[in-house]
Design a protein around this motif. Structure first.
Motif, mmCIF file in Angstrom:
data_model
loop_
_atom_site.group_PDB
_atom_site.id
_atom_site.type_symbol
_atom_site.label_atom_id
_atom_site.label_comp_id
_atom_site.label_asym_id
_atom_site.label_seq_id
_atom_site.Cartn_x
_atom_site.Cartn_y
_atom_site.Cartn_z
ATOM 1 N N PHE A 618 0.848 -1.179 0.000
ATOM 2 C CA PHE A 618 0.000 0.000 0.000
ATOM 3 C C PHE A 618 0.891 1.238 0.000
ATOM 4 C CE2 PHE A 618 -3.113 -2.994 1.432
ATOM 5 C CZ PHE A 618 -4.354 -2.453 1.159
ATOM 6 N N ASN A 619 0.477 2.263 -0.712
ATOM 7 C CA ASN A 619 1.054 3.586 -0.510
ATOM 8 C C ASN A 619 -0.022 4.619 -0.773
ATOM 9 O OD1 ASN A 619 1.514 4.965 -3.322
ATOM 10 N ND2 ASN A 619 2.195 2.848 -3.594
ATOM 11 N N GLY A 620 0.004 5.676 0.007
ATOM 12 C CA GLY A 620 -1.040 6.671 -0.126
ATOM 13 C C GLY A 620 -0.676 7.958 0.574
ATOM 14 N N SER A 621 -1.542 8.944 0.416
ATOM 15 C CA SER A 621 -1.293 10.257 1.008
ATOM 16 C C SER A 621 -2.615 10.958 1.239
ATOM 17 C CB SER A 621 -0.413 11.106 0.090
ATOM 18 O OG SER A 621 -1.102 11.405 -1.121
ATOM 19 N N MET A 622 -2.597 11.907 2.181
ATOM 20 C CA MET A 622 -3.743 12.764 2.423
ATOM 21 C C MET A 622 -3.220 14.152 2.765
ATOM 22 S SD MET A 622 -6.969 12.192 4.976
ATOM 23 C CE MET A 622 -7.351 10.685 4.103
ATOM 24 N N THR A 623 -3.761 15.182 2.122
ATOM 25 C CA THR A 623 -3.282 16.546 2.296
ATOM 26 C C THR A 623 -4.459 17.477 2.570
ATOM 27 O OG1 THR A 623 -1.507 16.109 0.710
ATOM 28 C CG2 THR A 623 -1.924 18.402 1.277
ATOM 29 N N TYR A 624 -4.320 18.278 3.611
ATOM 30 C CA TYR A 624 -5.289 19.338 3.909
ATOM 31 C C TYR A 624 -4.570 20.682 3.801
ATOM 32 C CZ TYR A 624 -8.043 22.713 6.492
ATOM 33 O OH TYR A 624 -8.738 23.833 6.838
ATOM 34 N N VAL A 625 -5.184 21.650 3.095
ATOM 35 C CA VAL A 625 -4.594 22.972 2.914
ATOM 36 C C VAL A 625 -5.644 24.043 3.186
ATOM 37 C CG1 VAL A 625 -3.337 24.512 1.367
ATOM 38 C CG2 VAL A 625 -3.096 22.043 1.101
ATOM 39 N N ASP A 626 -5.299 24.970 4.050
ATOM 40 C CA ASP A 626 -6.110 26.165 4.255
ATOM 41 C C ASP A 626 -5.425 27.293 3.484
ATOM 42 O OD1 ASP A 626 -7.953 28.016 5.188
ATOM 43 O OD2 ASP A 626 -6.770 28.455 6.983
ATOM 44 N N ALA A 627 -5.959 27.618 2.316
ATOM 45 C CA ALA A 627 -5.350 28.608 1.418
ATOM 46 C C ALA A 627 -6.229 29.851 1.388
ATOM 47 C CB ALA A 627 -5.196 28.026 0.017
ATOM 48 N N ALA A 655 -6.127 13.432 -1.810
ATOM 49 C CA ALA A 655 -5.724 12.132 -1.266
ATOM 50 C C ALA A 655 -5.440 11.161 -2.398
ATOM 51 C CB ALA A 655 -6.806 11.563 -0.349
ATOM 52 N N THR A 656 -4.573 10.201 -2.129
ATOM 53 C CA THR A 656 -4.305 9.096 -3.049
ATOM 54 C C THR A 656 -4.169 7.816 -2.237
ATOM 55 O OG1 THR A 656 -1.885 9.307 -2.928
ATOM 56 C CG2 THR A 656 -3.012 10.593 -4.626
ATOM 57 N N LEU A 657 -4.465 6.699 -2.862
ATOM 58 C CA LEU A 657 -4.220 5.396 -2.247
ATOM 59 C C LEU A 657 -4.018 4.384 -3.358
ATOM 60 C CD1 LEU A 657 -4.000 3.771 0.371
ATOM 61 C CD2 LEU A 657 -6.440 3.247 0.153
ATOM 62 N N VAL A 658 -2.925 3.631 -3.275
ATOM 63 C CA VAL A 658 -2.591 2.631 -4.280
ATOM 64 C C VAL A 658 -2.331 1.306 -3.570
ATOM 65 C CG1 VAL A 658 -1.042 1.987 -6.165
ATOM 66 C CG2 VAL A 658 -1.529 4.409 -5.719
ATOM 67 N N ALA A 659 -3.051 0.264 -3.970
ATOM 68 C CA ALA A 659 -2.838 -1.086 -3.448
ATOM 69 C C ALA A 659 -2.383 -1.971 -4.602
ATOM 70 C CB ALA A 659 -4.112 -1.639 -2.833
ATOM 71 N N THR A 660 -1.230 -2.608 -4.442
ATOM 72 C CA THR A 660 -0.683 -3.478 -5.484
ATOM 73 C C THR A 660 -0.363 -4.844 -4.893
ATOM 74 O OG1 THR A 660 0.287 -1.593 -6.653
ATOM 75 C CG2 THR A 660 1.130 -3.772 -7.204
ATOM 76 N N TYR A 661 -0.813 -5.880 -5.564
ATOM 77 C CA TYR A 661 -0.556 -7.259 -5.133
ATOM 78 C C TYR A 661 0.305 -7.953 -6.182
ATOM 79 C CZ TYR A 661 -1.342 -12.114 -3.731
ATOM 80 O OH TYR A 661 -1.166 -13.432 -3.355
ATOM 81 N N ARG A 662 1.472 -8.414 -5.734
ATOM 82 C CA ARG A 662 2.398 -9.144 -6.602
ATOM 83 C C ARG A 662 2.567 -10.552 -6.038
ATOM 84 N NH1 ARG A 662 4.509 -4.021 -5.698
ATOM 85 N NH2 ARG A 662 4.812 -2.696 -7.550
ATOM 86 N N PRO A 663 1.736 -11.503 -6.456
ATOM 87 C CA PRO A 663 1.822 -12.857 -5.890
ATOM 88 C C PRO A 663 3.093 -13.603 -6.288
ATOM 89 C CG PRO A 663 0.269 -12.795 -7.713
ATOM 90 C CD PRO A 663 0.661 -11.381 -7.440
ATOM 91 N N ASP A 664 3.689 -13.194 -7.422
ATOM 92 C CA ASP A 664 4.924 -13.812 -7.890
ATOM 93 C C ASP A 664 5.643 -12.806 -8.776
ATOM 94 O OD1 ASP A 664 3.609 -13.918 -10.439
ATOM 95 O OD2 ASP A 664 2.711 -15.838 -9.875
ATOM 96 N N ASP A 665 6.669 -13.251 -9.481
ATOM 97 C CA ASP A 665 7.454 -12.349 -10.324
ATOM 98 C C ASP A 665 6.775 -12.032 -11.650
ATOM 99 O OD1 ASP A 665 9.443 -12.231 -8.439
ATOM 100 O OD2 ASP A 665 10.603 -13.883 -9.310
ATOM 101 N N GLN A 666 5.652 -12.670 -11.935
ATOM 102 C CA GLN A 666 4.997 -12.474 -13.224
ATOM 103 C C GLN A 666 3.807 -11.525 -13.163
ATOM 104 O OE1 GLN A 666 4.683 -16.900 -14.102
ATOM 105 N NE2 GLN A 666 5.280 -16.166 -16.130
ATOM 106 N N TRP A 667 3.031 -11.595 -12.084
ATOM 107 C CA TRP A 667 1.778 -10.861 -12.022
ATOM 108 C C TRP A 667 1.863 -9.653 -11.098
ATOM 109 C CZ3 TRP A 667 -2.346 -11.782 -15.115
ATOM 110 C CH2 TRP A 667 -2.420 -13.030 -15.757
#
Length: 747
Positions: A618-627, A655-667
């Protein structure tokens, strides 16, 4: 005091995913390896190589291939924290980058480099001709991309106050070649437009290294079609017609959508040659030559018909064609002794050899095949730069001091006359209609010292002094004639400092403070402004933006991951923003200095491998800005105010969120989400209606990708961007559900 708004409901799925992975994150093995061991797995980042005291986030070639449906280089930044690239369609040449505190129309408030060559077009600060030249880098040649947030390094000019993006491309270590084919299919339906839009891209790469000499050649061909980029609207539908769609504009006024505009077909080619030679183990030279061309045409579609069923058109319908050819080249000489001294010299040139945009001005449908029009000619626009840098390590690598210093020079030239023509399709230049041109020039010297006070403390002190001038400014409008604009000059010092404390291998706390000067671009100074249907000259005496930025970043290394919390604030004096004010005898919207703005917020970033099961990351981010706009003496309105309103184009939440599953070296299986809150385009925040043409609405977009490595030669991928078919506007209508397919062969 206005309270921060609650977390938007659209962020709930991203928050739930974060809560799901929080438990294994917070109970990570405290014996985890620290920063140096994580970095060993990949090439050094830009901040590590250059001792940049900035928060840095990165994406590698492997991550791009596994997780992103990338048809062009800017796609690689899609899921990086607080970053939004406004890419409207595949083949878009107007794709500026927004950051934590800067908007999608502020291309000159961030910098994009490729191997030291500046891709940012600092001839303007907009989402048009000032957009970065991303197309000069092919996705296949990327080794990694590093984004450094804030103006905390003396090595970069004040345009860095949003972020600096360093694209590192690779050179071969042995013979290699590859062929890649991509296709994309968008099913678009909005108002009266219901159609499918396809794009195809083919690329080839060839390279080799023989002893001290290495070379790389890449070529790309793109053929793509866009959804409507604009809509033709009016306060009422033509009498005797049917088919108009009633709606509201971004200010809440009732309007009718009469048709779609700028349905664009683009054919682009890009070729690049890179040569490198090692004179010795410690001295190397490299040369890059790139060429890009674009042939595009755009037309309009009417939703109106009369009683007999024939199409009805109004004055808002037009067609246009674009013919562009651009060249870039750079020459670099570098030492790499890792001893007491290292140095580098980089010179670059970017030249717009041809840039013609022909637009019809006659009545549809006859205007589709010819008749009166205009020819806008930006040929001759370009920029040159020269950077000389040196690094001194008095105690050697890893010693108490690493001192770097250097000098910089650049010159930007804008040429943009527009001519009348009797035949917009094939005719020559007629009378000059409007013209805006000029030059800017900047020289700078800088010094920076990275001082290791102890094994746990590191301080960075730096300063940059810049001399800037704008000259040869000229404006012409048929109604008022020509005006030679005065030369203006400015100069200033930009000090920087940073202090980092690492009590152990798992924790690091960094405080940074930096001043930046962002000088006006040629386009901001000399753009022609439309007042009451007549073009008049703008204000050629704009002052530079003066920026004071600060950040406190707390980073925790976890077992196979990291967590970072950043608190940041940015105060801008004399911010250059387009707004409505008196100009001559009328009122118009044009770039002015706004007295004070303030952007402050918090950013949370996390990354974790092997969550719950091996291969799931998993990798992700969340940003709040008072501009906020704090002071604005030049705003003209009898009914509203801009003070206290949100700074244009900066959303409250991202915000972003990325979930990646690599069960082996091919997929590799990826599900990703991107969220942005609504934005305002006006300084008084009067654009209250977001989900309409020219509005800036919130969006939550989900993307998927599946990649399969068939064998050591073949790989394939399929994916979907905008999986749920979200319908949203960022001024323009943005792509709906788009399916991608990719096939690659590596020799």
């Amino acid at each position: 005091m206005q309270k921060p708004s609650p977390i938007p409901a659209a962020l709930t799925p991203l928050m739930l995913a974060l809560i799901t992975v929080w438990s294994p994150l917070s109970h990570a093995d405290d014996s985890a390896a620290g920063l140096p061991e994580i970095v060993v797995k990949q090439a050094p980042s830009a901040s590590e190589k250059k001792q940049v005291p900035s928060t840095t986030e990165s994406v590698t070639a492997e991550q791009i291939a596994d997780t992103i449906n990338a048809t062009s280089t800017e796609d690689a930044l899609k899921y990086l924290p607080s970053v939004l690239v406004r890419k409207r369609f595949i083949g878009d040449t107007q794709a500026p980058m927004a950051t934590r505190t800067t908007g999608i129309n502020a291309s000159a408030r961030s910098l994009i480099y490729a191997d030291g060559l500046l891709l940012s077009a600092l001839i303007n600060n907009n989402n048009g001709n000032g957009s970065p030249r991303w197309f000069m880098v092919a996705p296949q040649e990327i080794e990694r991309i590093d984004v450094m947030y804030g103006p905390f390094s003396a090595a970069y000019p004040g345009n860095s106050y949003g972020a600096v993006t360093e694209i590192t491309t690779r050179m071969p270590q042995h013979f290699e070649a590859s062929i890649n084919a991509n296709t994309a299919y968008q099913d678009f339906s909005q108002y009266g437009t219901h159609n499918n839009y396809r794009s195809q891209e083919f690329s080839a790469v060839l390279g080799n290294r023989s002893g001290d000499f290495s070379w790389w050649f890449s070529a790309n061909h793109l053929d793509g079609y866009s959804q409507p980029l604009t809509y033709i609207t009016a306060a009422s539908a033509p009498v005797g017609s049917s088919g108009a769609y009633p709606t509201q504009d971004r200010s809440g006024n009732n309007i009718y959508v009469l048709g779609a505009g700028n349905l664009t077909h683009t054919v682009q080619d890009n070729a690049k040659l890179k040569l490198a030679y090692d004179f010795s183990a410690s001295l190397s030279a490299s040369y890059t030559l790139g060429f890009w061309q674009n042939q595009a045409d755009a037309h309009a579609q009417s939703y109106l018909s009369n009683a007999a069923g024939a199409a009805v058109y109004t004055s808002g319908f037009s067609s246009n064609t674009t013919d562009q050819q651009q060249w870039m080249q750079s020459l670099a000489l570098r030492s790499k002794t890792e001893g007491p001294w290292d140095w580098e010299v980089i010179g670059s040139n970017f030249n717009v050899a041809q840039d013609l945009t022909r637009t019809s001005t006659g009545s549809y449908p006859a205007a589709q095949s010819g008749g009166a029009g205009t020819i806008a000619d930006a040929s001759g626009t370009g920029w040159n730069s020269l950077d000389m840098k040196a690094t001194w390590r008095p105690q050697g690598v890893g010693g108490a001091h690493t001192v770097s210093f250097g000098s910089h020079y650049d010159r930007y030239t804008l040429v943009s006359p527009t001519y009348l023509t009797s035949d917009w399709v094939n005719g020559g230049n007629g009378a000059l209609s409007i013209d805006a041109r000029g030059k800017t020039e900047t020289s700078a010297i800088w010094l920076q010292d990275v001082w290791r006070l102890s094994p746990n403390w590191k301080a960075t002190f730096g300063s940059r002094y810049e001399w800037w001038r704008a000259f040869d400014g000229y404006n012409y409008a048929a109604a008022g004639g020509g005006v030679n604009q005065p030369q203006i000059n400015s100069a200033g010092l930009s000090p920087k400092m940073s202090l980092a404390w690492a009590p152990n291998d798992d924790w690091q706390v960094t405080g940074s403070l930096g001043k930046a000067l962002r000088f006006p671009t040629v386009g901001e100074l000399y753009q022609n402004v439309l007042v009451g249907g007549v073009y008049v000259q703008p204000n050629p005496n704009l002052k530079p933006e003066r920026v004071l930025s600060s950040e406190l970043a707390i980073e925790r290394q976890l077992n196979k991951g990291k967590l970072r919390l950043s608190l940041f604030q940015e105060n801008v004096s004399d911010a250059l923003i387009s707004q409505t004010a008196t100009l001559g005898s009328g009122v118009a919207s044009y770039t002015q200095n706004i007295d004070k703005t303030r952007q402050r917020g918090v950013e949370l970033v996390w990354q974790q491998d092997d969550v719950l099961l091996r291969g799931l990351s998993f990798n992700g981010s969340m940003t709040y800005v008072d501009a906020r706009i704090l002071a604005n003496s030049s705003f003209v309105s009898s009914t509203t105010t801009s003070v206290g309103k949100r700074t244009p184009y900066v959303p409250e939440w991202r915000a972003t969120l990325v979930a990646t599953y690599r069960p082996d070296d091919q997929w590799a299986y990826t599900l990703a989400g991107r969220y942005s809150g609504r934005m305002y385009a006006t300084v008084d925040n009067s654009d209250v209606n977001t989900n309409t043409y020219q509005g800036f609405g919130s969006f939550l977009v989900l993307d998927t990708r599946v990649r399969y490595k068939i064998d050591r030669h073949w790989s394939a991928a399929v994916g979907i961007d905008n999986l749920t078919n979200a319908n949203y506007f960022l001024f323009h209508p943005f792509p709906q559900r788009t399916v991608f397919a990719e096939l690659k062969y590596d020799f």
